[in-house]
Design a protein around this motif. Structure first.
Motif, PDB file in Angstrom:
ATOM      1  N   LEU A 255       0.819  -1.202   0.000  1.00 52.49           N
ATOM      2  CA  LEU A 255       0.000   0.000   0.000  1.00 52.49           C
ATOM      3  C   LEU A 255       0.861   1.263   0.000  1.00 52.49           C
ATOM      4  N   HIS A 256       0.397   2.261  -0.746  1.00 51.25           N
ATOM      5  CA  HIS A 256       0.918   3.621  -0.638  1.00 51.25           C
ATOM      6  C   HIS A 256      -0.115   4.386   0.189  1.00 51.25           C
ATOM      7  N   VAL A 257       0.251   4.702   1.402  1.00 48.25           N
ATOM      8  CA  VAL A 257      -0.675   5.323   2.342  1.00 48.25           C
ATOM      9  C   VAL A 257      -0.370   6.812   2.457  1.00 48.25           C
ATOM     10  N   GLU A 258      -1.415   7.607   2.544  1.00 47.10           N
ATOM     11  CA  GLU A 258      -1.268   9.055   2.670  1.00 47.10           C
ATOM     12  C   GLU A 258      -0.337   9.414   3.830  1.00 47.10           C
ATOM     13  N   GLY A 259       0.627  10.293   3.538  1.00 49.84           N
ATOM     14  CA  GLY A 259       1.542  10.752   4.576  1.00 49.84           C
ATOM     15  C   GLY A 259       2.667   9.795   4.901  1.00 49.84           C
ATOM     16  N   GLU A 260       2.805   8.736   4.121  1.00 50.36           N
ATOM     17  CA  GLU A 260       3.832   7.728   4.405  1.00 50.36           C
ATOM     18  C   GLU A 260       4.557   7.384   3.109  1.00 50.36           C
ATOM     19  N   ASP A 261       5.881   7.360   3.142  1.00 51.02           N
ATOM     20  CA  ASP A 261       6.672   6.975   1.969  1.00 51.02           C
ATOM     21  C   ASP A 261       6.633   5.457   1.846  1.00 51.02           C
ATOM     22  N   ARG A 320      -8.548   3.457   4.850  1.00 52.67           N
ATOM     23  CA  ARG A 320      -7.138   3.265   5.190  1.00 52.67           C
ATOM     24  C   ARG A 320      -6.237   4.318   4.552  1.00 52.67           C
ATOM     25  N   LYS A 321      -6.856   5.329   3.909  1.00 50.42           N
ATOM     26  CA  LYS A 321      -6.139   6.434   3.274  1.00 50.42           C
ATOM     27  C   LYS A 321      -5.117   5.934   2.253  1.00 50.42           C
ATOM     28  N   VAL A 322      -5.556   4.959   1.456  1.00 50.72           N
ATOM     29  CA  VAL A 322      -4.694   4.378   0.427  1.00 50.72           C
ATOM     30  C   VAL A 322      -4.732   5.261  -0.816  1.00 50.72           C
ATOM     31  N   GLU A 323      -3.572   5.684  -1.261  1.00 47.86           N
ATOM     32  CA  GLU A 323      -3.466   6.519  -2.458  1.00 47.86           C
ATOM     33  C   GLU A 323      -3.109   5.716  -3.703  1.00 47.86           C
ATOM     34  N   ALA A 324      -2.417   4.610  -3.523  1.00 55.12           N
ATOM     35  CA  ALA A 324      -2.004   3.774  -4.649  1.00 55.12           C
ATOM     36  C   ALA A 324      -1.570   2.412  -4.119  1.00 55.12           C
ATOM     37  N   ILE A 325      -1.344   1.482  -5.051  1.00 54.73           N
ATOM     38  CA  ILE A 325      -0.874   0.146  -4.702  1.00 54.73           C
ATOM     39  C   ILE A 325       0.305  -0.186  -5.584  1.00 54.73           C
ATOM     40  N   GLY A 326       1.382  -0.624  -4.967  1.00 53.48           N
ATOM     41  CA  GLY A 326       2.595  -0.973  -5.706  1.00 53.48           C
ATOM     42  C   GLY A 326       2.696  -2.463  -5.961  1.00 53.48           C
ATOM     43  N   PHE A 327       3.279  -2.821  -7.104  1.00 53.89           N
ATOM     44  CA  PHE A 327       3.553  -4.202  -7.474  1.00 53.89           C
ATOM     45  C   PHE A 327       5.066  -4.363  -7.588  1.00 53.89           C
ATOM     46  N   GLY A 328       5.595  -5.475  -7.119  1.00 58.34           N
ATOM     47  CA  GLY A 328       7.019  -5.667  -7.299  1.00 58.34           C
ATOM     48  C   GLY A 328       7.525  -6.958  -6.726  1.00 58.34           C
ATOM     49  N   TRP A 329       8.848  -6.988  -6.528  1.00 63.96           N
ATOM     50  CA  TRP A 329       9.462  -8.198  -6.003  1.00 63.96           C
ATOM     51  C   TRP A 329      10.370  -7.861  -4.836  1.00 63.96           C
ATOM     52  N   ILE A 330      10.591  -8.887  -4.005  1.00 67.51           N
ATOM     53  CA  ILE A 330      11.421  -8.757  -2.806  1.00 67.51           C
ATOM     54  C   ILE A 330      12.405  -9.921  -2.772  1.00 67.51           C
ATOM     55  N   THR A 331      13.678  -9.592  -2.537  1.00 69.89           N
ATOM     56  CA  THR A 331      14.720 -10.611  -2.424  1.00 69.89           C
ATOM     57  C   THR A 331      15.451 -10.437  -1.102  1.00 69.89           C
TER      58      THR A 331
END
Length: 466
Positions: A255-261, A320-331
């Protein structure tokens, strides 16, 4: 020879492979099928030859005349007969490893709602994860949330022992059929949630295409369990099951939440693992785009409950003040360091595939840039295939802009100054960095020497090797 082996032989002899299906359909029909449009593929397979029959039966999911179906297919247990027609009970698709995957039939508009134990077939996400995973051989590998068993097909031959788990017993059952049809043996399949089935066990490699879809309901266990807490828990628990130098590779949404990087959010998941980590965001969608994507994925468009479900989902994001949703990978890599490093970045450009061929080098570069001491004495080498691009006014003595561009691997670009550009032209591993910078300072600019530590970002991003 058992019924599964006989079916596999029939599929191969008939040409029911990735290349065989693509050639039989033709470019137009294959392209339409990738968009879930069946009409061109139905037209291309209208002649009902043996390969066309398999495509219609197992890929398109339409009934075919019983007289056109081979005995090996009828005896497989994967079809039902009603009158003079045969219909597949599963989706059976050829895969790029020369194997086969068995899942539940694809859901399409007008189909009944998905059951909670639905087993989805392999698609773009499965292929993306397979491209990410390190290619180095390992002794023990874990496929957590195996689904239809696709990652096991990629791990076979690289891992001496493979354990595969899933919370859905039906997934474990169908995955077993996938492996048998693909000639993969010896997989230790277990049923259970998260790491429960492998409690206290260690692995050299963990892979997972988890239920990463962020939704309020969490009804479809193969793709969603609520918020992004599941992905966070997966990341935080994985290090307990990694051998020294072991790696874990996951797909995730966050989640990309308002006020949070978002970088702080996801980086925080890795911050307490004790492992070196690399997070890459490959795409971002606004809440409406995201909801539409996954409602379409579940074939809910055009259904009576579509608008209501859409509205509930957006309301849940709003709360939940969601501004966007990110997709990606984690290693993750269990480096054993008391000073682990985590890199979080956004990469949307095309990279060289498979990433798994060079992911170990990416992790090495991130670690070296963070932990290397005495860089003045280091002997740097410029990465292979690096280009120096300059932009300036015609006739001008100095360029307005200098860009270093990688032509291999992650294909990063970075704006640099004249000193870094000059260094890239002479770094071949023969001379120490300190003396090189001294010489460059005398020849370039006003004679001010660049501090060696200022090159750490370029080392982390793979422009220079230590």
């Amino acid at each position: 020879m058992g019924s599964v082996e006989r079916l596999r032989e029939h599929l191969l002899e008939t040409g029911y492979t990735i290349d065989g299906v693509r050639d039989r359909l033709g470019a137009v029909a294959a392209g339409a099928l990738a968009r879930e449009e069946l009409v061109p593929a139905l037209r291309s397979t209208a002649e009902r030859d043996p390969l066309a029959t398999l495509i219609r039966l197992f890929w398109l999911g339409v009934p075919v005349p019983a007289k056109s179906v081979a005995p090996e297919v009828l005896a497989s247990g994967l079809v039902t007969t009603a009158g003079d027609e045969v219909r597949a009970t599963v989706h059976l698709q050829p895969w790029e490893t020369d194997g086969y995957l068995v899942s539940d039939r694809k859901v399409r508009p007008g189909d009944p709602a998905l059951s909670p134990d639905h087993v989805v077939g392999a698609g773009g996400a499965s292929a993306n994860l397979a491209q990410l995973v390190t290619r180095r051989p390992v002794e023990r590998a874990l496929d957590l949330g195996t689904g239809c068993g696709v990652q096991v097909l990629h791990l076979a031959g690289r891992a001496e022992r493979i354990t595969a788990t899933d919370v859905n017993p039906r997934a474990v059952e169908l995955a077993g059929l996938s492996w048998a049809l693909s000639g993969v043996t010896g997989v230790d399949a277990r049923t259970g949630s998260m790491f429960e089935p492998v409690r206290d066990e260690l692995f050299d490699l963990i892979v997972s295409n988890p239920p990463f879809v962020i939704s309020p309901a969490g009804k479809l266990t193969y793709r969603e369990v609520g918020g992004d807490d599941f992905c966070r828990a997966l990341v935080r628990q994985a290090p307990r099951h990694l051998n020294p130098d072991g790696q874990a590779h996951f797909l995730a949404n966050w989640l990309h939440v308002e006020g949070e990087d978002w970088r702080d959010r996801v980086g925080g998941w890795l911050g307490e693992t004790g492992c070196d980590g690399w997070v890459v965001q490959r795409d971002v969608q606004d809440p409406a785009e995201y909801v539409e994507l996954w409602l379409k994925d579940a074939a809910e468009q055009g259904t009576p409950g579509y608008s209501r479900h859409y509205d509930q989902w957006l309301s849940w994001f709003d709360e939940r003040k969601v501004e966007a949703i990110g997709f990606g990978w984690i290693t993750l890599r269990n480096s054993g360091s008391l000073d682990p490093v985590v890199r979080v970045e956004h990469l949307t450009h095309q990279v060289e595939l498979p990433v798994g061929q060079y992911v170990d080098g990416v992790l090495d570069a991130i670690a070296a840039a963070h932990r290397a001491t005495g860089l003045e004495a280091a002997r740097l080498r410029t990465v292979e295939g690096l280009l120096d691009e300059r932009v300036g006014r015609p006739g001008a003595e100095d360029p307005m802009k200098i860009v270093l561009r990688q032509t291999r691997g992650l294909r990063r670009t970075r704006d640099v100054g004249t000193v870094e550009a000059a260094l890239a032209g002479v770094c071949d591993g023969d001379l120490a960095l300190g003396p090189l910078l001294n010489v460059i300072a005398e020849l370039v600019g006003d004679g001010e020497q660049l501090d060696a530590d200022a090159l750490r970002p370029l080392i982390a991003e793979g422009f220079f090797h230590v």
